[in-house]
Design an enzyme around this catalytic site. Sequence first.
Site, PDB file in Angstrom:
ATOM      1  N   THR A  10       0.794  -1.226   0.000  1.00 14.71           N
ATOM      2  CA  THR A  10       0.000   0.000   0.000  1.00 14.71           C
ATOM      3  C   THR A  10       0.827   1.277   0.000  1.00 14.71           C
ATOM      4  OG1 THR A  10      -0.195  -0.157   2.418  1.00 14.71           O
ATOM      5  CG2 THR A  10      -2.014  -1.058   1.101  1.00 14.71           C
ATOM      6  N   ARG A  33      -1.276  -4.583   6.247  1.00 13.61           N
ATOM      7  CA  ARG A  33      -2.017  -4.694   7.515  1.00 13.61           C
ATOM      8  C   ARG A  33      -3.307  -3.894   7.531  1.00 13.61           C
ATOM      9  NH1 ARG A  33       2.381  -2.900  11.815  1.00 13.61           N
ATOM     10  NH2 ARG A  33       2.637  -1.296  10.198  1.00 13.61           N
ATOM     11  N   ASP A  59      -0.493  -9.373   8.954  1.00 14.36           N
ATOM     12  CA  ASP A  59       0.622  -8.759   9.668  1.00 14.36           C
ATOM     13  C   ASP A  59       1.764  -9.763   9.686  1.00 14.36           C
ATOM     14  OD1 ASP A  59       2.423  -7.574  11.354  1.00 14.36           O
ATOM     15  OD2 ASP A  59       1.021  -7.266  13.016  1.00 14.36           O
ATOM     16  N   ASN A  86       8.315  -7.407  -0.059  1.00 12.37           N
ATOM     17  CA  ASN A  86       8.696  -6.011   0.141  1.00 12.37           C
ATOM     18  C   ASN A  86       8.475  -5.511   1.558  1.00 12.37           C
ATOM     19  OD1 ASN A  86       9.014  -3.024  -0.660  1.00 12.37           O
ATOM     20  ND2 ASN A  86       6.897  -3.122   0.057  1.00 12.37           N
ATOM     21  N   TYR A 148      19.313  -3.431  11.189  1.00  9.48           N
ATOM     22  CA  TYR A 148      18.628  -3.311   9.899  1.00  9.48           C
ATOM     23  C   TYR A 148      19.532  -3.813   8.779  1.00  9.48           C
ATOM     24  CZ  TYR A 148      16.246  -1.329   5.858  1.00  9.48           C
ATOM     25  OH  TYR A 148      15.630  -1.179   4.644  1.00  9.48           O
ATOM     26  N   LYS A 152      19.134  -7.193   6.294  1.00 11.33           N
ATOM     27  CA  LYS A 152      19.118  -7.101   4.839  1.00 11.33           C
ATOM     28  C   LYS A 152      20.294  -7.862   4.218  1.00 11.33           C
ATOM     29  CE  LYS A 152      15.353  -4.722   4.432  1.00 11.33           C
ATOM     30  NZ  LYS A 152      14.146  -5.357   3.855  1.00 11.33           N
ATOM     31  N   VAL A 181      14.888   5.910  -0.869  1.00 11.50           N
ATOM     32  CA  VAL A 181      13.755   6.015  -1.786  1.00 11.50           C
ATOM     33  C   VAL A 181      12.686   6.880  -1.128  1.00 11.50           C
ATOM     34  CG1 VAL A 181      12.061   4.753  -3.161  1.00 11.50           C
ATOM     35  CG2 VAL A 181      14.263   3.693  -2.614  1.00 11.50           C
ATOM     36  N   THR A 183       9.603   7.414   0.176  1.00 11.30           N
ATOM     37  CA  THR A 183       8.452   6.622   0.600  1.00 11.30           C
ATOM     38  C   THR A 183       8.062   7.058   2.009  1.00 11.30           C
ATOM     39  OG1 THR A 183       9.718   4.859   1.676  1.00 11.30           O
ATOM     40  CG2 THR A 183       9.393   4.666  -0.708  1.00 11.30           C
TER      41      THR A 183
END
Length: 257
Positions: A10, A33, A59, A86, A148, A152, A181, A183
């Site tokens: 979304t 979610r 979720d 994603n 993080y 990844k 990016v 977002t």
Amino acid sequence: MTTALITGSTAGIGAAFARRLAADGHDLVLVARDTKRLRDQATELHDRHGIEAEVLTADLATDEGIEAVAARLGDRRNPVDLLINNAGFGNKGRYLEVPMADELTMLKVHVEAVLRLTSAAAEAMRERGRGGIVNVASVAAFVPRGTYGASKAWVVQFTQGAARDLAGSGVRLMALCPGFVRTEFHQRAGMGTDNIPGWMWLDADKLAAAALADLARGRTVSIPDPRYKALMGLVKLTPRGLLGGVTSRTGRKYGPQ
């Protein structure tokens, strides 16, 4: 007509993939979610492109959510031809400043969910002899910078290994490693972005198009921008000890505020 399933559909990169794939005529399974946002997205994509858009509220920080998506990926009667893993998020703060519960939730979404969903999709795709999987990682995977980046890095290594094991099966796997990016990602994490140079920002729609082109070329790792390809080339040449100090200072400069 093929079907693509996108987690975290979304907003951000997931929404860009949804727009591109719908424009190309693919039916979609949209996973996130927020049911209302999913339904609004599905309606918009259907009305604009004439494709079918299925909504699946889940979720991925929970076993129930992962199991629901895995079951859809394993549905042989309504097969999924392309999986875009994603869904993800960032935590604000350095190591030991972030609550352990939040760290574990990140690993649940970035590692466990990616493993289980990739496996569910790949098994069904291998039976049919075709399919594609894009696991969204980050250029943070290539530098020593916190939980993080570590999660990844796992995504990249796992995807490359799985791609080798499935070579010749008709199933293609690729780790997508974008930089910054535009977002909702940083806003949701409470991270300031005003001090990030303009040249470091990527457009989500261009990113999705470049990623799909790299998947079609058979690449197992995609860094879909010349600027970040150059930066990652420098990273490979930098001694790990020096790199750790540089990324720590860069994280404080361009990270959470």
